[in-house]
Design a protein around this motif. Structure first.
Motif, PDB file in Angstrom:
ATOM      1  N   GLU A 227       0.817  -1.213   0.000  1.00  0.00           N
ATOM      2  CA  GLU A 227       0.000   0.000   0.000  1.00  0.00           C
ATOM      3  C   GLU A 227       0.851   1.265   0.000  1.00  0.00           C
ATOM      4  N   GLY A 228       2.160   1.094  -0.185  1.00  0.00           N
ATOM      5  CA  GLY A 228       3.043   2.247  -0.317  1.00  0.00           C
ATOM      6  C   GLY A 228       3.606   2.780   0.975  1.00  0.00           C
ATOM      7  N   PHE A 229       3.514   2.009   2.058  1.00  0.00           N
ATOM      8  CA  PHE A 229       4.024   2.473   3.346  1.00  0.00           C
ATOM      9  C   PHE A 229       5.485   2.071   3.539  1.00  0.00           C
ATOM     10  N   ILE A 230       6.179   2.911   4.259  1.00  0.00           N
ATOM     11  CA  ILE A 230       7.533   2.610   4.728  1.00  0.00           C
ATOM     12  C   ILE A 230       7.428   2.304   6.214  1.00  0.00           C
ATOM     13  N   ILE A 231       7.879   1.135   6.603  1.00  0.00           N
ATOM     14  CA  ILE A 231       7.784   0.726   8.004  1.00  0.00           C
ATOM     15  C   ILE A 231       8.945   1.320   8.789  1.00  0.00           C
ATOM     16  N   ASP A 232       8.604   2.137   9.786  1.00  0.00           N
ATOM     17  CA  ASP A 232       9.611   2.823  10.595  1.00  0.00           C
ATOM     18  C   ASP A 232       9.971   2.049  11.859  1.00  0.00           C
ATOM     19  N   TYR A 233       9.029   1.257  12.353  1.00  0.00           N
ATOM     20  CA  TYR A 233       9.225   0.598  13.644  1.00  0.00           C
ATOM     21  C   TYR A 233       8.347  -0.640  13.684  1.00  0.00           C
ATOM     22  N   CYS A 234       8.890  -1.727  14.192  1.00  0.00           N
ATOM     23  CA  CYS A 234       8.111  -2.954  14.331  1.00  0.00           C
ATOM     24  C   CYS A 234       8.647  -3.725  15.530  1.00  0.00           C
ATOM     25  N   LYS A 235       7.764  -4.053  16.432  1.00  0.00           N
ATOM     26  CA  LYS A 235       8.154  -4.794  17.627  1.00  0.00           C
ATOM     27  C   LYS A 235       7.083  -5.831  17.943  1.00  0.00           C
ATOM     28  N   ALA A 236       7.503  -7.078  18.077  1.00  0.00           N
ATOM     29  CA  ALA A 236       6.572  -8.160  18.408  1.00  0.00           C
ATOM     30  C   ALA A 236       6.947  -8.777  19.749  1.00  0.00           C
ATOM     31  N   GLN A 237       5.958  -9.326  20.405  1.00  0.00           N
ATOM     32  CA  GLN A 237       6.174 -10.010  21.683  1.00  0.00           C
ATOM     33  C   GLN A 237       5.322 -11.266  21.715  1.00  0.00           C
ATOM     34  N   GLU A 238       5.955 -12.386  22.015  1.00  0.00           N
ATOM     35  CA  GLU A 238       5.199 -13.630  22.129  1.00  0.00           C
ATOM     36  C   GLU A 238       4.238 -13.552  23.307  1.00  0.00           C
ATOM     37  N   ARG A 239       3.126 -14.224  23.165  1.00  0.00           N
ATOM     38  CA  ARG A 239       2.093 -14.225  24.196  1.00  0.00           C
ATOM     39  C   ARG A 239       2.657 -14.663  25.546  1.00  0.00           C
ATOM     40  N   THR A 240       2.277 -13.938  26.590  1.00  0.00           N
ATOM     41  CA  THR A 240       2.678 -14.300  27.947  1.00  0.00           C
ATOM     42  C   THR A 240       1.500 -14.822  28.768  1.00  0.00           C
ATOM     43  N   ALA A 241       0.281 -14.495  28.352  1.00  0.00           N
ATOM     44  CA  ALA A 241      -0.906 -14.840  29.142  1.00  0.00           C
ATOM     45  C   ALA A 241      -1.282 -16.308  29.013  1.00  0.00           C
ATOM     46  N   VAL A 242      -1.751 -16.874  30.116  1.00  0.00           N
ATOM     47  CA  VAL A 242      -2.294 -18.233  30.126  1.00  0.00           C
ATOM     48  C   VAL A 242      -3.793 -18.116  30.379  1.00  0.00           C
ATOM     49  N   SER A 243      -4.573 -18.299  29.312  1.00  0.00           N
ATOM     50  CA  SER A 243      -6.022 -18.153  29.401  1.00  0.00           C
ATOM     51  C   SER A 243      -6.656 -18.697  28.130  1.00  0.00           C
ATOM     52  N   ASP A 244      -7.856 -19.234  28.265  1.00  0.00           N
ATOM     53  CA  ASP A 244      -8.566 -19.698  27.081  1.00  0.00           C
ATOM     54  C   ASP A 244      -9.587 -18.673  26.587  1.00  0.00           C
ATOM     55  N   LEU A 245      -9.497 -17.438  27.093  1.00  0.00           N
ATOM     56  CA  LEU A 245     -10.390 -16.384  26.624  1.00  0.00           C
ATOM     57  C   LEU A 245     -10.113 -16.006  25.170  1.00  0.00           C
TER      58      LEU A 245
END
Length: 260
Positions: A227-245
């Motif tokens: 879509e023509g965007f330049i990505i300036d910042y990207c940060k991911a974090q694996e799930r820490t929560a334990v829940s079936d919600l």
């Protein structure tokens, strides 16, 4: 096309207070704090502290009635316009903005925002500052060409969207179509900040399960670049929560812009 029997966030709606209690409260059994609170606040504090995202108007189109993702934004924008797809979400948010009795308690999140500051007594001031910055709370319809019809919003210097794309999109084509609508709210050169959940298929509020479009990091990166965007910042974090919600695998923050 997704054939899931799960409800759709923007079509069926949900109990907004129960949703906040499940995923954003300060209760001892609320297990999503690292993912929905700390991750969001810390990444936005980092993003906005750089000083290159600023301007007159910021538009927020995020799910539920959360406000904690806007603390850092109100340091850089004095005019915040919040869009919501349901009247329930509007009523819940306005109760907090107007500081009315019975409003959801967000003090634990303003404390998180201020925890690295020297004076943690500024929490109430931070909430007051955000209340003042939220100039309008507007009903929107994501299916309309002008989502806020009959209102026409001023072009925004920044658009924040937390998870709404994940919840309203049934497939890849939907995701791209809605993303284009959201980006249509931006000034040329404006910044888009999105929070997404990766690998999710549902989230639960009360007895109801709601649809979440399933995708991975590679997909959303390719869509933004396409879509023509330049990505300036990207940060991911694996799930820490334990829940079936809910069954997401990770949370991610992406900041991007288009050249003028």
């Amino acid at each position: 096309m997704d054939s899931s029997p799960h409800k759709l966030y923007h079509v069926h709606g949900f109990d907004t207070r129960q949703f906040l209690e499940h995923y954003f409260s300060d209760k001892s059994d609320m297990v999503f704090g690292d993912d929905t609170l700390k991750f969001v606040i810390e990444n936005l504090r980092r993003v906005f502290s750089g000083g290159h995202i600023k301007g007159d108007t910021l538009v927020d189109l995020s799910f539920g009635s959360a406000v904690h993702h806007l603390y850092s934004a109100c340091e850089c924008f004095q005019n915040i316009i919040v869009l919501k797809v349901s009247n329930r979400c509007i009523m819940e948010l306005k109760r907090w903005v107007d500081d009315r009795t019975g409003a959801f308690y967000w003090g634990h999140t303003s404390a998180l925002h201020q925890e690295k500051e020297e004076n943690s007594d500024q929490c109430q001031d931070q909430e007051a500052k955000l209340r003042s910055a939220i100039q309008h709370v507007v009903k929107c319809d994501v299916e309309k060409e002008n989502m806020t019809e009959p209102l026409v919003l001023p072009p925004a210097d920044c658009v924040i969207s937390a998870c709404v794309l994940d919840l309203i999109s049934k497939d890849q084509d939907d995701y791209i179509r809605y993303l284009r609508k959201f980006c249509g709210l931006l000034n040329p050169g404006g910044h888009l900040i999105i929070f997404v959940v990766l690998g999710a298929t549902y989230f639960t509020v009360g007895k109801d399960k709601f649809h979440v479009f399933t995708y991975d990091e590679d997909f959303v990166r390719k869509v933004l670049v396409g879509e023509g965007f330049i990505i300036d910042y990207c940060k991911a974090q694996e799930r820490t929560a334990v829940s079936d919600l809910t069954d997401y695998k990770a949370v991610m923050c992406i900041v991007a812009h288009k050249e003028k």
